[in-house]
Design an enzyme around this catalytic site. Sequence first.
Site, short mmCIF file in Angstrom:
data_model
loop_
_atom_site.label_atom_id
_atom_site.label_comp_id
_atom_site.label_asym_id
_atom_site.label_seq_id
_atom_site.Cartn_x
_atom_site.Cartn_y
_atom_site.Cartn_z
CD GLN A 114 9.11 10.21 -11.36
OE1 GLN A 114 7.91 11.04 -11.53
NE2 GLN A 114 10.19 10.03 -10.74
CG HIS B 298 -1.24 -1.24 -15.66
ND1 HIS B 298 -1.63 -1.85 -14.81
CD2 HIS B 298 -0.62 -1.07 -16.40
CE1 HIS B 298 -1.49 -3.79 -15.94
NE2 HIS B 298 0.11 -2.32 -17.08
N GLY C 152 0.68 -1.39 -0.31
CA GLY C 152 0.36 0.39 0.29
C GLY C 152 0.55 1.35 -0.02
C1 GAR Z 1 2.44 -0.57 -8.04
O1 GAR Z 1 3.32 -0.54 -8.20
C2 GAR Z 1 1.44 -0.54 -8.82
O2 GAR Z 1 1.42 0.23 -10.04
C3 GAR Z 1 0.79 -1.90 -9.02
O3 GAR Z 1 1.08 -3.44 -8.08
C4 GAR Z 1 2.28 -1.56 -7.18
C5 GAR Z 1 1.72 -1.93 -5.61
O4 GAR Z 1 2.99 -1.08 -4.67
N1 GAR Z 1 -0.35 -2.30 -9.35
C6 GAR Z 1 -0.61 -3.67 -10.32
O5 GAR Z 1 -0.02 -3.63 -10.98
C7 GAR Z 1 -2.51 -3.44 -10.93
N2 GAR Z 1 -2.28 -3.98 -11.92
P1 GAR Z 1 1.89 -0.25 -3.53
O6 GAR Z 1 1.25 -1.65 -3.22
O7 GAR Z 1 2.88 -0.12 -2.50
O8 GAR Z 1 0.77 0.53 -4.45
#
Ligand code: GAR
Length: 194
Positions: free
Chosen positions: A172, A108, A12
Amino acid sequence: MKRVAILISGGGSNMLRLLDSMAGDHPARPVLVGSNDPAASGLAKAAAQGVPTVAIDHRAFASRTEFEAALLEPLLAAEPDIICLAGFMRILTPDFTRRFAGRMLNIHPSLLPKYPGLHTHARAIEAGDAEAGATVHEVTADLDAGPILGQARVPVLPGETPDTLAARVLVQEHRLYPEVLRRFAAGDRKPVLL
Ligand code: GAR
């Protein structure tokens, strides 16, 4: 003031950036952080910020539809105006996405329309792309294909691995998503280009 619910599946970090951003004169406030995984470490981080959390374990349901029905209960009870998917790793059915048409966002990790789905960074490196990045878009029934609300670009460096690229793109993402949400909550859907 717009009410924002955020759905996560993991750590998150994007969710936390969104929470941090919603203060002062920001046109939105967080009302719920939800996850399909009770073990998602982001849940405790949101709770520590005083945001209500809920976990609906998708593995407890026989079908996607039943999982979504269970998720809908706390989500609708929170009365969100906007839903942000932030590392939410379940595909949503058209019935679910249609219910929140025009008010559900997703981040994404690719420059959509390139590389919807998984393994985006490996695919960008494999293809020899000079640039990679992240996209925030409106969620529609088609996976990773809704109207684009913002993109951040990073160069693909020599010797790059999926992990090194993911780490630089994530930095980013943390700039992009709060900026898009701030504008979106104020009614501005012009794409943010970083
Ligand atoms: C992020 O890089 C997001 O863009 C990706 O998962 C990661 C979550 O990181 N989302 C996807 O791949 C959606 N298909 P976070 O939990 O540290 O925000």
